[in-house]
Motif scaffolding. Structure first.
Motif, mmCIF file in Angstrom:
data_model
loop_
_atom_site.group_PDB
_atom_site.id
_atom_site.type_symbol
_atom_site.label_atom_id
_atom_site.label_comp_id
_atom_site.label_asym_id
_atom_site.label_seq_id
_atom_site.Cartn_x
_atom_site.Cartn_y
_atom_site.Cartn_z
ATOM 1 N N TRP A 1 50.274 35.209 49.456
ATOM 2 C CA TRP A 1 49.520 36.453 49.617
ATOM 3 C C TRP A 1 48.018 36.229 49.548
ATOM 4 O O TRP A 1 47.260 36.836 50.302
ATOM 5 N N PHE A 2 47.577 35.334 48.652
ATOM 6 C CA PHE A 2 46.147 35.037 48.613
ATOM 7 C C PHE A 2 45.690 34.396 49.917
ATOM 8 O O PHE A 2 44.607 34.703 50.421
ATOM 9 N N ALA B 1 39.867 42.113 44.523
ATOM 10 C CA ALA B 1 39.869 41.937 45.980
ATOM 11 C C ALA B 1 40.250 43.254 46.655
ATOM 12 O O ALA B 1 39.633 43.661 47.652
ATOM 13 N N CYS C 1 46.866 44.167 48.397
ATOM 14 C CA CYS C 1 46.515 43.739 47.043
ATOM 15 C C CYS C 1 47.176 44.627 45.995
ATOM 16 O O CYS C 1 47.758 44.132 45.024
ATOM 17 N N GLN D 1 45.442 36.291 37.992
ATOM 18 C CA GLN D 1 45.747 36.601 39.393
ATOM 19 C C GLN D 1 45.800 38.108 39.620
ATOM 20 O O GLN D 1 45.361 38.590 40.668
ATOM 21 N N ILE E 1 45.431 37.160 52.529
ATOM 22 C CA ILE E 1 44.283 38.034 52.247
ATOM 23 C C ILE E 1 42.969 37.318 52.560
ATOM 24 O O ILE E 1 42.054 37.908 53.149
ATOM 25 N N ILE E 2 42.874 36.050 52.193
ATOM 26 C CA ILE E 2 41.659 35.285 52.500
ATOM 27 C C ILE E 2 41.444 35.195 54.006
ATOM 28 O O ILE E 2 40.331 35.428 54.500
ATOM 29 N N PHE F 1 43.625 40.047 42.395
ATOM 30 C CA PHE F 1 44.166 40.975 43.391
ATOM 31 C C PHE F 1 43.523 42.356 43.238
ATOM 32 O O PHE F 1 43.191 42.995 44.237
ATOM 33 N N SER G 1 36.691 37.169 45.243
ATOM 34 C CA SER G 1 37.787 37.484 44.320
ATOM 35 C C SER G 1 39.084 36.810 44.767
ATOM 36 O O SER G 1 39.808 36.242 43.947
ATOM 37 N N ALA G 2 39.369 36.878 46.055
ATOM 38 C CA ALA G 2 40.596 36.274 46.578
ATOM 39 C C ALA G 2 40.559 34.751 46.449
ATOM 40 O O ALA G 2 41.573 34.123 46.125
#
Length: 156
Positions: free
Chosen positions: A139-140, A47, A15, A40, A143-144, A44, A70-71
């Motif tokens: 990237w989201f 998150a 992040c 965004q 991360i999720i 990040f 958050s993500a």
């Protein structure tokens, strides 16, 4: 297999790395962030902070949930950003959203990070074949998925 703590540190690092890349493109490549880009960045940031706290405490579930929320919020913002890019008739730029974001205390204290100056319709030059908002979506998603894995491990 990575331990949950290591995974959470990796998520936090990822992040913060993405925010660093965004700042590079803003200050070196002179790509001004639009309101969706700034939202965004907040997603990040939160998150990453929540994942970092989760990595450092014993009771991680709440912090993982906050990082995941958050993500997911960031992913929704990316979706809206991509929708604006796909439909140039949508407005995004100097509007109430921009005014609100630019009046937040974080934008007042760190305008070089959190001030929205750009327009959403311009996705900028592609990086390795993809415009910046698409990379944000990738990237989201990563991360999720990683947070879901961390959450599932915590439950078992």
């Amino acid at each position: 297999m990575l331990k949950n703590r290591t995974l959470l540190f990796a998520i936090a690092f990822s992040c913060f790395f993405v925010i660093g890349v965004a700042l590079y493109y803003q200050h070196v490549k002179l790509m001004l962030p639009c309101p969706y880009c700034v939202i965004q960045r907040y997603a990040f940031l939160f998150a990453g902070l929540f994942a970092l706290v989760a990595a450092l405490v014993k009771r991680r579930t709440v912090w993982i949930d906050l990082a995941l929320a958050s993500a997911i919020g960031g992913a929704f913002t990316v979706y809206k950003h991509l929708e604006v890019i796909a439909n140039p008739g949508f407005s995004c730029g100097i509007d109430p959203k921009t005014t609100f974001l630019n009046k937040l205390p974080t934008a007042q204290v760190l305008p070089q990070v959190f001030e929205a100056d750009g327009f959403c319709s311009g996705a900028g030059d592609p990086v390795m074949g993809l415009p910046i908002p698409y990379w944000s979506a990738v990237w989201f998603a990563i991360i999720i998925l990683a947070l879901i894995v961390a959450h599932a491990r915590r439950r078992s």
